[in-house]
Enzyme design. Structure first.
Site, PDB file in Angstrom:
ATOM      1  N   ASN A 215      -2.375  -6.380 -10.249  1.00  0.00           N
ATOM      2  CA  ASN A 215      -2.054  -7.598  -9.494  1.00  0.00           C
ATOM      3  C   ASN A 215      -2.080  -7.220  -8.017  1.00  0.00           C
ATOM      4  OD1 ASN A 215      -0.978  -9.786  -8.203  1.00  0.00           O
ATOM      5  ND2 ASN A 215       0.844  -9.949  -9.491  1.00  0.00           N
TER       6      ASN A 215
ATOM      7  N   CYS B 196       0.379  -8.910  -4.343  1.00  0.00           N
ATOM      8  CA  CYS B 196       1.755  -8.704  -3.881  1.00  0.00           C
ATOM      9  C   CYS B 196       1.760  -8.428  -2.375  1.00  0.00           C
ATOM     10  CB  CYS B 196       2.414  -7.578  -4.659  1.00  0.00           C
ATOM     11  SG  CYS B 196       1.326  -6.201  -4.929  1.00  0.00           S
TER      12      CYS B 196
ATOM     13  N   ASN C  56       4.149 -22.426  -7.953  1.00  0.00           N
ATOM     14  CA  ASN C  56       5.209 -21.531  -8.377  1.00  0.00           C
ATOM     15  C   ASN C  56       5.413 -20.407  -7.393  1.00  0.00           C
ATOM     16  OD1 ASN C  56       4.497 -18.657  -9.544  1.00  0.00           O
ATOM     17  ND2 ASN C  56       2.748 -19.993  -9.989  1.00  0.00           N
TER      18      ASN C  56
ATOM     19  N   ASN D 112      -6.527 -15.534  -8.820  1.00  0.00           N
ATOM     20  CA  ASN D 112      -5.079 -15.714  -8.782  1.00  0.00           C
ATOM     21  C   ASN D 112      -4.795 -17.112  -8.196  1.00  0.00           C
ATOM     22  OD1 ASN D 112      -2.276 -15.143  -8.744  1.00  0.00           O
ATOM     23  ND2 ASN D 112      -2.734 -12.985  -8.425  1.00  0.00           N
TER      24      ASN D 112
ATOM     25  N   LEU E 261       7.953 -12.230  -8.346  1.00  0.00           N
ATOM     26  CA  LEU E 261       7.747 -10.967  -9.064  1.00  0.00           C
ATOM     27  C   LEU E 261       9.007 -10.467  -9.762  1.00  0.00           C
ATOM     28  CD1 LEU E 261       5.506  -9.216  -6.354  1.00  0.00           C
ATOM     29  CD2 LEU E 261       4.708 -10.015  -8.584  1.00  0.00           C
TER      30      LEU E 261
END
Lengths: 245, 298
Positions: free
Chosen positions: B123, B126, B67, B186, B71
């Site tokens: 998270n 990024c 995927n 992740n 964001l």
């Protein structure tokens, strides 16, 4: 990614095309497919015929739909699916209510026992009028048929005549039909359309009251919708921002 | 039988919804919380509204899931109502946030805290604004700075979700050691090409690999980080059934997160995992789940 070869491409009005191609997996009325325009994008499209060669009907409104509408016979068409819960079939008398290109997913239900209310903004936006015998046409501007909305034509009919009513179109239109039919009959199914990204029930873009339209729908009964207060009220945008309809 | 675990917050069972799956609409999070999940982690939220990438944002060729959503999120101010709806369930919501630097993460964490979330999940995967093509998480100094600043600005527990796309997970874990828990792992960076069209299958070309094919990587990172740091670990990556979850717990995870498996099993997976865990503990004479955490560590 699956692909097939375009069998035919017919332009059915100024901005709408119907494409046919062969699919290996069986398709049921009300299901949809994710069509991929390589390097451009991917969009969900419903089937306007489920028999091989199956038919999809696409209205041009962006780059991916433009690419798909311009695919010529012999070219590859890329897809994943079919996805979604189909309509419940009945053998008796049926009424289909479709607004704009919302009529497309209802077309596989059409047989000689089917009546239809077909609504559109204007005469030129109407499609498939040649494929339905018992047809009631409604246009917003009165250029053809009754001037008004789909629900106005419905109000002039005896709904007890039908064993099942199927509805598809903009959510506001479906909400007005829902409000009219609520407590009159339980034999109604709606095909919902909400912003769809993954098509497989995990991204949350198309959800309504915690239910995934792509996976648990797109077809919902009027009973299902009674428990969904987001219906006709709010949805999330492409970014995930709540929008009030 | 005790299924309660403590990950900085006390939760009623070890099963949590992972960030990025069915956690953008408050009503969906509420439904998942009412169907067996002990907590949900929200979609990662940034300072302003983002459309994300154009579809295809997902590629499925079971067991391969890639995927690249990009964001997409409504922005922190628009997310307040979604958290409020999810909290109607009476169960904890963990707010996932992403930012470009420590001040941005702190601002987001403070807002999430004011919305009533029970914990923050950072998270750290990024894009790094100064290190082109890099992830924030691969810069230990930046991770240290972000975690320290967020910890000093909020009262609720802070979790750091670490990226497996690094040459040294322990360095990353050490940089995040002020976190109340580490979330591992992740997605793994990957891509596929459709040979008929000669094009990458995702519009962003690169994506994150998830699903059962990444489970051995997740187990290894949880094991290694738990063994070497002793920190509280939340395991995530490829959990499809209760045996996978038990494996993560034995590797050192105090709780686990479920994401991609919802594709095959639906939301009912949370109730199935709970009953499966009770059955396993019953059969094996285990009365407290905490007795299972890290038992495989040599």
């Amino acid at each position: 990614m699956n692909h097939s070869i375009v069998y035919s491409n017919v332009r059915i009005n100024e901005s709408t095309h119907s494409l046919r191609f062969f699919m290996e997996s069986p398709v049921h009325p009300g299901q949809f497919i994710m069509i991929w325009a390589p390097g451009i994008g991917e969009i969900p499209i419903s089937f306007s015929s489920v028999n091989n060669p199956v038919e999809i009907t696409v209205k041009i409104y962006g780059e991916p739909s433009k690419y798909i509408a311009n695919l010529m016979p012999g070219e590859k068409i890329f897809y994943r699916g079919p996805y979604g819960r189909p309509f419940t079939g009945v053998t008796g008398k049926k009424l289909i209510i479709g607004a704009g290109t919302g009529i497309a997913p209802l077309m596989p239900l059409v047989d000689n026992m089917t009546s239809a209310i077909l609504s559109a903004k204007t005469k030129n936006d109407l499609i498939f009028t040649d494929r339905i015998k018992n047809l009631y046409v409604v246009t917003d501007d009165g250029t053809l048929g009754i001037k008004g909305f789909a629900v106005d034509a419905l109000k002039q009919m005896d709904i007890n005549e039908f064993d099942m009513i199927y509805v598809c179109g903009p959510e506001i239109m479906m909400k007005s039909v829902y409000d009219y039919l609520l407590n009159k009959t339980d034999r109604v199914e709606f095909s919902l359309e909400r912003p769809m990204k993954c098509g497989i029930g995990i991204c949350d873009s198309c959800s309504i009251n915690g239910i995934q339209v792509c996976r648990d729908g797109p077809v919902f009964s009027i009973k299902d919708l009674k428990n969904m207060d987001e219906f006709g009220r709010t949805r999330l945008s492409f970014s995930g921002k709540r929008i009030y309809l | 039988m005790n299924l309660n675990v403590d990950i900085g917050i006390k939760i009623s069972n070890p099963f949590i919804l992972a960030s990025g799956i069915l956690d953008e609409n408050g009503y969906t999070m509420k439904r998942i919380l009412e169907n067996g999940a002990a907590a949900v982690v929200t979609k990662s939220i940034g300072t302003s509204e983002r459309q994300g990438y154009n579809p295809p944002i997902i590629y499925e060729n079971d067991p391969v899931f890639l995927n690249a959503v990009g964001l997409s999120n409504p922005g922190i101010d628009n997310f307040k109502d979604e958290v409020k709806i999810a909290l109607e369930s009476g169960r904890p919501v963990i707010g996932s946030i992403f930012g470009k630097d420590a001040p941005e993460f702190s601002e987001l964490a403070k807002k999430m805290e004011s919305y009533g979330v029970s914990a923050i999940e950072l998270n750290l995967s990024c894009p790094h604004v100064n290190g082109y093509g890099m992830e924030v998480g691969s810069d230990p100094d930046l991770v240290y700075e972000i975690v320290s600043e967020v910890k000093s600005r909020v009262k609720i527990p802070v979790f750091s979700k670490l990226s497996p796309n690094t040459s040294n997970i322990l360095e990353e874990a050490k940089a995040a050691e002020k976190s109340d828990a580490l979330v591992l792992i992740n997605t793994l960076k990957g891509m596929e090409i459709d040979i008929a069209s000669k094009k990458p299958v995702l519009s962003n070309v690169y994506g994150g690999l998830s699903g059962k094919c990444i489970k051995p990587v997740g187990i290894r990172y949880v094991y290694e980080v738990k063994k070497e740091t002793g920190k509280t670990v939340i395991g995530v990556g490829g959990i499809e059934n209760v045996n996978d979850a038990i494996e993560y717990i034995m590797a050192g995870a105090s709780a686990v997160q479920i994401g991609t498996a919802i594709y095959r099993h639906g939301i009912k997976i949370f109730n199935e995992l709970n009953s499966g865990l009770i059955e396993y503990m019953d059969k094996n004479g285990i009365s407290n789940i905490n007795d299972m955490i890290g038992v495989a560590i040599a």
